[in-house]
Design a protein around this motif. Structure first.
Motif, mmCIF file in Angstrom:
data_model
loop_
_atom_site.group_PDB
_atom_site.id
_atom_site.type_symbol
_atom_site.label_atom_id
_atom_site.label_comp_id
_atom_site.label_asym_id
_atom_site.label_seq_id
_atom_site.Cartn_x
_atom_site.Cartn_y
_atom_site.Cartn_z
ATOM 1 N N ARG A 110 -2.721 2.915 -7.269
ATOM 2 C CA ARG A 110 -2.489 1.719 -6.449
ATOM 3 C C ARG A 110 -2.236 0.488 -7.314
ATOM 4 O O ARG A 110 -1.244 -0.226 -7.147
ATOM 5 C CB ARG A 110 -3.706 1.482 -5.551
ATOM 6 N N ASN A 111 -3.149 0.218 -8.242
ATOM 7 C CA ASN A 111 -3.136 -1.062 -8.946
ATOM 8 C C ASN A 111 -2.183 -1.099 -10.129
ATOM 9 O O ASN A 111 -1.634 -2.161 -10.454
ATOM 10 C CB ASN A 111 -4.546 -1.404 -9.423
ATOM 11 N N VAL A 112 -1.993 0.033 -10.802
ATOM 12 C CA VAL A 112 -1.065 0.076 -11.929
ATOM 13 C C VAL A 112 0.324 0.482 -11.446
ATOM 14 O O VAL A 112 1.325 -0.148 -11.781
ATOM 15 C CB VAL A 112 -1.564 1.038 -13.027
ATOM 16 N N GLY A 113 0.382 1.548 -10.633
ATOM 17 C CA GLY A 113 1.668 2.077 -10.210
ATOM 18 C C GLY A 113 2.263 1.439 -8.973
ATOM 19 O O GLY A 113 3.450 1.614 -8.702
ATOM 20 N N GLY A 114 1.438 0.708 -8.201
ATOM 21 C CA GLY A 114 1.962 0.045 -7.012
ATOM 22 C C GLY A 114 2.030 0.921 -5.777
ATOM 23 O O GLY A 114 2.727 0.580 -4.815
ATOM 24 N N GLY A 115 1.301 2.054 -5.774
ATOM 25 C CA GLY A 115 1.345 2.966 -4.636
ATOM 26 C C GLY A 115 0.416 2.537 -3.519
ATOM 27 O O GLY A 115 -0.653 3.107 -3.335
ATOM 28 N N ARG A 116 0.833 1.540 -2.753
ATOM 29 C CA ARG A 116 -0.014 0.978 -1.697
ATOM 30 C C ARG A 116 0.423 1.466 -0.321
ATOM 31 O O ARG A 116 1.623 1.573 -0.044
ATOM 32 C CB ARG A 116 0.012 -0.547 -1.760
ATOM 33 N N PRO A 117 -0.524 1.722 0.576
ATOM 34 C CA PRO A 117 -0.190 2.151 1.936
ATOM 35 C C PRO A 117 0.671 1.123 2.651
ATOM 36 O O PRO A 117 0.491 -0.089 2.481
ATOM 37 C CB PRO A 117 -1.555 2.275 2.616
ATOM 38 N N GLY A 118 1.616 1.621 3.421
ATOM 39 C CA GLY A 118 2.500 0.733 4.162
ATOM 40 C C GLY A 118 3.670 0.243 3.358
ATOM 41 O O GLY A 118 4.611 -0.338 3.909
ATOM 42 N N GLU A 119 3.622 0.440 2.048
ATOM 43 C CA GLU A 119 4.754 0.095 1.191
ATOM 44 C C GLU A 119 5.456 1.407 0.824
ATOM 45 O O GLU A 119 6.151 1.985 1.642
ATOM 46 C CB GLU A 119 4.279 -0.696 -0.025
ATOM 47 N N CYS A 129 5.249 9.274 -1.473
ATOM 48 C CA CYS A 129 6.327 8.984 -0.528
ATOM 49 C C CYS A 129 6.235 9.781 0.756
ATOM 50 O O CYS A 129 6.714 9.334 1.804
ATOM 51 C CB CYS A 129 7.683 9.274 -1.173
ATOM 52 N N THR A 130 5.650 10.967 0.690
ATOM 53 C CA THR A 130 5.708 11.862 1.835
ATOM 54 C C THR A 130 4.976 11.280 3.046
ATOM 55 O O THR A 130 3.987 10.557 2.905
ATOM 56 C CB THR A 130 5.114 13.241 1.497
ATOM 57 N N THR A 131 5.486 11.640 4.224
ATOM 58 C CA THR A 131 4.789 11.266 5.461
ATOM 59 C C THR A 131 3.683 12.258 5.808
ATOM 60 O O THR A 131 2.982 12.075 6.802
ATOM 61 C CB THR A 131 5.787 11.195 6.628
ATOM 62 N N MET A 132 3.512 13.284 4.961
ATOM 63 C CA MET A 132 2.445 14.271 5.154
ATOM 64 C C MET A 132 1.090 13.634 4.833
ATOM 65 O O MET A 132 0.982 12.458 4.507
ATOM 66 C CB MET A 132 2.697 15.488 4.280
ATOM 67 N N PHE A 133 0.054 14.451 4.855
ATOM 68 C CA PHE A 133 -1.332 13.969 4.752
ATOM 69 C C PHE A 133 -1.854 13.938 3.314
ATOM 70 O O PHE A 133 -2.974 13.503 3.084
ATOM 71 C CB PHE A 133 -2.251 14.911 5.545
ATOM 72 N N ASP A 165 3.717 4.199 0.000
ATOM 73 C CA ASP A 165 2.880 5.231 0.609
ATOM 74 C C ASP A 165 3.151 5.229 2.115
ATOM 75 O O ASP A 165 2.715 4.332 2.845
ATOM 76 C CB ASP A 165 1.412 4.935 0.327
ATOM 77 N N ARG A 166 3.882 6.238 2.592
ATOM 78 C CA ARG A 166 4.375 6.248 3.961
ATOM 79 C C ARG A 166 3.716 7.330 4.816
ATOM 80 O O ARG A 166 4.305 7.801 5.790
ATOM 81 C CB ARG A 166 5.892 6.448 3.981
ATOM 82 N N ALA A 167 2.507 7.748 4.491
ATOM 83 C CA ALA A 167 1.844 8.812 5.251
ATOM 84 C C ALA A 167 1.747 8.450 6.730
ATOM 85 O O ALA A 167 1.344 7.339 7.085
ATOM 86 C CB ALA A 167 0.452 9.067 4.697
#
Length: 478
Positions: free
Chosen positions: A284-293, A237-241, A295-297
């Motif tokens: 990404r594929n199991v947990g759904g942690g995709r960039p722009g969704e 979730c973090t906007t950090m790197f 994942d807000r880095a």
């Protein structure tokens, strides 16, 4: 397959010299009335004239009979196997056939050849077709006209780079790299909080390009990532790197060929690259942690593709695993919420005191020179730099103590407005001395090539507060 209830079963292939040697004996046995069934893996005309010869074109019979060497002779009684022998050994064949004169003019012994069932990729294909293999994951049917790699891109399964299509055969081969059950749930993967089985791990490990022997490391890395302490949901979730960085210790690093030396933090090593990538693909594929969704880095980091390396354990310094409480010789993974690589260039220091000051000055820049206790850091010390400390009798612990002393910072330099910079600590801390890192927040590892007086700092993310990440170490079950 046509399996007799009594008699002999012979499995052979024409291209095998030993099978050719014994072919006349099969005719002899058939003519003598010996109940005989012959399966041939590569020809329809081997042992032609014998009454029960079958071309095992699909290799189903060979697979179900568990054939590893040809020729193999099996004797059945009442539908049950009671004896088998391999290759050509005159005494064994005479015993299993009950014919004391069989092959008396042939050499006493000739080794057989490998069965076609053991050719690369064939065993898994046969297991999928004829074995009791069941997958719990939903199968995706791909049209024959579709390009498999493009199909993976179109379905959103990739990190932007091509992945290996996870066929059932490849997944089955990957599962052979662990003794854990495919149905076992490793943990709940954020952000969608989806149960991830060992089978799901294997699917993503295939896509990442892993070898089966990497599976124990991938599983341990995932277990570490799913702990509350590591805080994978917050890292996403973090906007950090930050992204998960995997540091591997112990004998397994050598067993699977990981890189702890030249270019250890870079490209070129399959194990390093694919283990870290597999973890990212699972998220990404199991947990759904995709960039722009979720994942807000703001900027992200190339390490979000993969960030994984082994620590070099060929010096007097204690490995990270031992420092973190594991017995020497045990294999572990340590997960750290890492950012990018900040180089340290000091080619002139020849004393540990001078080099420690260089390290401390560079470490002060983590996050911002005027911020403290906001993030952890990993200091990667190269062999040439570590030699300066080791030859002076400094252990890792001694170096850490010195760095912690040097990184006790005057609050008046750190507060808001100091140096004309608005960023900083609250004005109430102006009279304090502030440690740069929280207790235990500085990790030191040794890695890199033996030439070059260069080391590196890898900043961590939000080590303090309710949304932070703490490094986690897990033992690898092999």
């Amino acid at each position: 397959m046509n399996q007799p209830t009594d008699g002999l079963v012979v499995v052979a292939k024409r291209e095998c010299p030993t099978c050719a040697l014994v072919e006349p004996l099969l005719h002899e046995l058939a003519q003598a009335g010996q109940p005989l069934t012959v399966y041939v893996q590569d020809s329809a005309d081997y042992a032609a004239g014998c009454p029960a010869v079958f071309y095992d074109e699909t290799l189903e019979a060979s697979y179900r009979l568990g054939i590893e060497v040809v020729p193999t002779v099996i004797r059945f009684e009442n539908g049950q196997e009671v004896e088998r022998c391999y290759g050509w050994h005159r005494e064994d064949w005479q015993k299993i056939t009950g014919r004391s004169e069989l092959g008396k003019d042939l050499p006493a012994l000739r080794p057989g050849c490998g069965s076609k069932t053991l050719e690369p990729g064939v065993q898994e294909e046969l297991a999928v077709r004829f074995g009791n293999v069941r997958f719990s994951s939903r199968p995706i049917e791909i049209a024959g006209s579709e390009d498999l790699m493009e199909a993976c891109f179109e379905r959103g399964w990739t990190d932007g780079l091509p992945v290996v299509p996870p066929t059932r055969e490849r997944v089955l081969r990957m599962l052979a790299g662990t003794t854990r059950s495919p149905e076992e749930v490793v943990g709940i993967v954020p952000p969608d909080l989806v149960a991830c089985t060992v089978e799901k791990v294997a699917i993503n490990a295939v896509m990442a390009g892993c070898k089966p022997e990497y599976m124990p490391v991938v599983l341990a890395a995932l277990e570490a990532a799913l702990t509350d302490e590591f805080g994978m949901h917050g890292i996403l979730c973090t906007t950090m790197f930050a992204g998960p960085m995997v540091i591997v210790n112990g004998p397994i690093t050598r067993a699977i060929g990981m890189n702890s030396g030249v270019n250890a933090l870079g490209q070129g090593n399959r194990a390093n690259a694919t283990i870290g990538r597999a973890l990212q693909l699972i998220i990404r594929n199991v947990g759904g942690g995709r960039p722009g969704e979720l994942d807000r880095a703001t900027l992200g980091t190339p390490g979000k593709y993969s960030f994984c390396f082994a620590e070099a354990e060929d010096s007097a310094w204690e490995p990270l695993s031992v420092e973190r409480g594991f017995a020497k010789g045990r294999s572990t993974v340590t997960l750290f919420a890492g950012e990018g690589v900040q180089g340290i260039v000091d080619q002139k220091s020849r004393t540990p005191e001078s080099l420690a000051r260089s390290f401390a000055l560079c470490l002060r820049a983590v996050d911002h020179p005027k911020l403290a206790m906001a993030g952890d850091a990993v200091l990667v010390v190269s062999p040439e730099h570590s030699r300066v400390f080791i030859e002076a009798g400094w252990s890792k612990a001694r170096l850490r103590e010195e760095l912690e002393r040097l990184l006790q910072l005057p609050g008046e330099e750190m507060v808001v407005g100091a140096g004309g910079i608005a960023e900083g600590l609250p004005l109430s801390m102006a009279a304090s001395t502030v440690p740069k890192f929280r207790p235990g927040g500085l990790i030191i590892v040794r890695a890199g090539g033996t030439a070059g007086l260069f080391s590196a700092v890898i900043a961590g993310w939000a080590a303090s507060g309710p949304v932070g990440s703490t490094p986690v170490t897990k033992e690898i079950a092999v």
